[in-house]
Scaffold this motif. Sequence first.
Motif, mmCIF file in Angstrom:
data_model
loop_
_atom_site.group_PDB
_atom_site.id
_atom_site.type_symbol
_atom_site.label_atom_id
_atom_site.label_comp_id
_atom_site.label_asym_id
_atom_site.label_seq_id
_atom_site.Cartn_x
_atom_site.Cartn_y
_atom_site.Cartn_z
ATOM 1 N N ARG A 255 0.688 -0.817 0.088
ATOM 2 C CA ARG A 255 0.107 -0.172 -0.195
ATOM 3 C C ARG A 255 0.866 1.404 -0.319
ATOM 4 N NH1 ARG A 255 -4.686 -2.630 4.257
ATOM 5 N NH2 ARG A 255 -5.086 -3.796 3.270
ATOM 6 N N VAL A 256 0.558 2.261 -0.585
ATOM 7 C CA VAL A 256 1.074 3.602 -0.501
ATOM 8 C C VAL A 256 0.238 4.385 -0.191
ATOM 9 C CG1 VAL A 256 1.941 4.810 -1.987
ATOM 10 C CG2 VAL A 256 2.450 2.954 -2.275
ATOM 11 N N LYS A 266 -0.972 12.270 -4.493
ATOM 12 C CA LYS A 266 -1.240 11.339 -4.731
ATOM 13 C C LYS A 266 -1.125 10.768 -6.370
ATOM 14 C CE LYS A 266 -5.680 10.230 -7.014
ATOM 15 N NZ LYS A 266 -5.757 8.783 -6.787
ATOM 16 N N LYS A 267 0.287 11.473 -7.686
ATOM 17 C CA LYS A 267 0.161 11.183 -8.417
ATOM 18 C C LYS A 267 1.727 11.053 -8.118
ATOM 19 C CE LYS A 267 0.002 14.523 -10.888
ATOM 20 N NZ LYS A 267 -0.380 16.175 -11.764
ATOM 21 N N LEU A 268 2.378 11.731 -7.340
ATOM 22 C CA LEU A 268 3.803 10.738 -6.973
ATOM 23 C C LEU A 268 3.915 9.056 -5.947
ATOM 24 C CD1 LEU A 268 7.271 10.535 -6.322
ATOM 25 C CD2 LEU A 268 6.501 11.432 -4.163
ATOM 26 N N ALA A 269 2.513 9.104 -5.258
ATOM 27 C CA ALA A 269 1.878 7.589 -4.890
ATOM 28 C C ALA A 269 1.873 7.188 -5.768
ATOM 29 C CB ALA A 269 0.966 8.104 -3.880
ATOM 30 N N ASP A 270 0.622 7.305 -6.318
ATOM 31 C CA ASP A 270 0.054 6.266 -7.657
ATOM 32 C C ASP A 270 1.859 5.479 -8.236
ATOM 33 O OD1 ASP A 270 -2.667 6.369 -6.724
ATOM 34 O OD2 ASP A 270 -2.846 8.053 -8.026
ATOM 35 N N GLU A 315 4.174 1.601 2.198
ATOM 36 C CA GLU A 315 4.246 0.593 3.836
ATOM 37 C C GLU A 315 4.204 -0.634 1.869
ATOM 38 O OE1 GLU A 315 3.768 0.631 6.436
ATOM 39 O OE2 GLU A 315 2.078 2.167 6.979
ATOM 40 N N LEU A 316 5.426 -1.562 2.648
ATOM 41 C CA LEU A 316 6.094 -2.258 1.357
ATOM 42 C C LEU A 316 5.122 -3.818 1.513
ATOM 43 C CD1 LEU A 316 10.070 -1.897 2.118
ATOM 44 C CD2 LEU A 316 8.227 -1.157 0.076
ATOM 45 N N ALA A 317 4.901 -4.884 2.820
ATOM 46 C CA ALA A 317 4.101 -6.001 2.749
ATOM 47 C C ALA A 317 4.044 -5.876 4.275
ATOM 48 C CB ALA A 317 4.965 -6.310 2.595
ATOM 49 N N PHE A 318 3.060 -6.798 4.387
ATOM 50 C CA PHE A 318 2.568 -7.215 5.860
ATOM 51 C C PHE A 318 3.740 -7.756 6.648
ATOM 52 C CE2 PHE A 318 -0.800 -5.030 4.729
ATOM 53 C CZ PHE A 318 -2.344 -4.565 5.643
#
Length: 457
Positions: A255-256, A266-270, A315-318
């Motif tokens: 998730r980002v 938002k653009k960067l995160a997407d 958040e790279l992974a859980f």
Amino acid sequence: MEQHLSRRLYEAANGRTWFDERQGPINVTVKFDDAGQLLVDLGPGLGELSNTAEMEDLESWLINAADLEVADRFTHRGIVFRFDGKDMYFYHPEERPPPPRRSASLNGVPRIVLSPGHGYYRLYGKKDNYSWVFQRSEQHGVQEDVITMEYAELLQEEMRQRIWGAVPVLARFDASYTHAETKQPWRHISARYYLAWQYPKNPEIWHSLPDDKTQGRERLEDIRSRPFFANHVDAAAAVHLHTNAEPSGTVRGTRVYYHRGSPESKKLADRLLCGMKEIVRSLPRYEDFPMDEEARNDGNYGENRLAAMPSALVELAFHSNKGDAAALLDDDFKKAVVSGLTKGFKLYREGAECEPFMVELGEGYGYTNHIGTVTLSFKGYPRTPVDFHFEEFDCGPLATECINQYGSRYSVSSPMYYPLRCPNRPGPHKYRLTMTDADGVISNAAEGEINCKFVDW
Ligand SMILES: [Zn+2]
């Protein structure tokens, strides 16, 4: 639904202690607003604590708990936290995000701040004897405080090689020698102390809460030091790296997050998310790795909120999930993630959309037994060198076997010509083309033909 969620989030919130001696039971009321946002109200008592690191942990916990409940039932438009109907700024007006500004660093080379989450920090106060601790506990072999540093270093190296005209800098110190006070390697120490050493004359970066006398003060100062550092060096962008956790152990994926109301973020995160998705999923082992379609604006993360430039929290992974934790520790996954983040950043900087890698074959001509020409076009942003694989199919009755052809190009453009050899049989020859880029991203298989004339020189 609202009642059900209220109950579940109440259980999640009260399943552990967040605010040491200050915590009574936490009230949770969930409502949808007209915009489709999920309003989670934590009642009047916690408004004062709305800007603490503990509150960030609690909010993140509730975001993941809500997600577990609603994942396949509907899509809300983000989770917003309230305290007796008021937002955080009612209690802490000083926490409002700074006005966005354009990066223009002193020496003309903009910095990209890479901020590995957490790290060793000092508990403030005599009660805890000013002892030092990690911010997270190890799960399934992953210590978030440590692994974020590993990813940040890999990402810095990748960006150094592939991004020109911008310098990636770390918010923590990537050295293995010993931090005297803790006997830990410096690379385990959180950003606050590194920045205190680097910027002794700028305590506003790393000691932003001198009046806070609570145990968690330096942890919160650490969170804040990252965007303040990025602001101080006038960074062009900030990327914060974390791994995620939730109690059930079943939630997975990447998730980002960006701060609500910042379209550039938002653009960067997407783009970061999209770059990771394309490259991680090109590995057969991770072709189904769960990744969001779009970046999220849930909650209120200080790292994003206090940054004056586009900022994203990845958040790279859980690490609370066994499979995700194994991925986090896997070198192939690491490599794909940093390639993906680098690609995503490049797309963002070039103002490009994130498009899947799709190829089309146009017409082709040539003479038998000679090099002919096919035209092709593609969408997406393949990283060079790109491999071309032409597979012949439906070979005519005279053919003893189909002839496949391979090649590689250090420069590609769309449309482009590609030299393809005509077999020693006149007539149309059908080909299926797949292209594979340097990140291992494979295009669709495009079909077309090359028309070969007989020639007898
Ligand atoms: Zn974290």
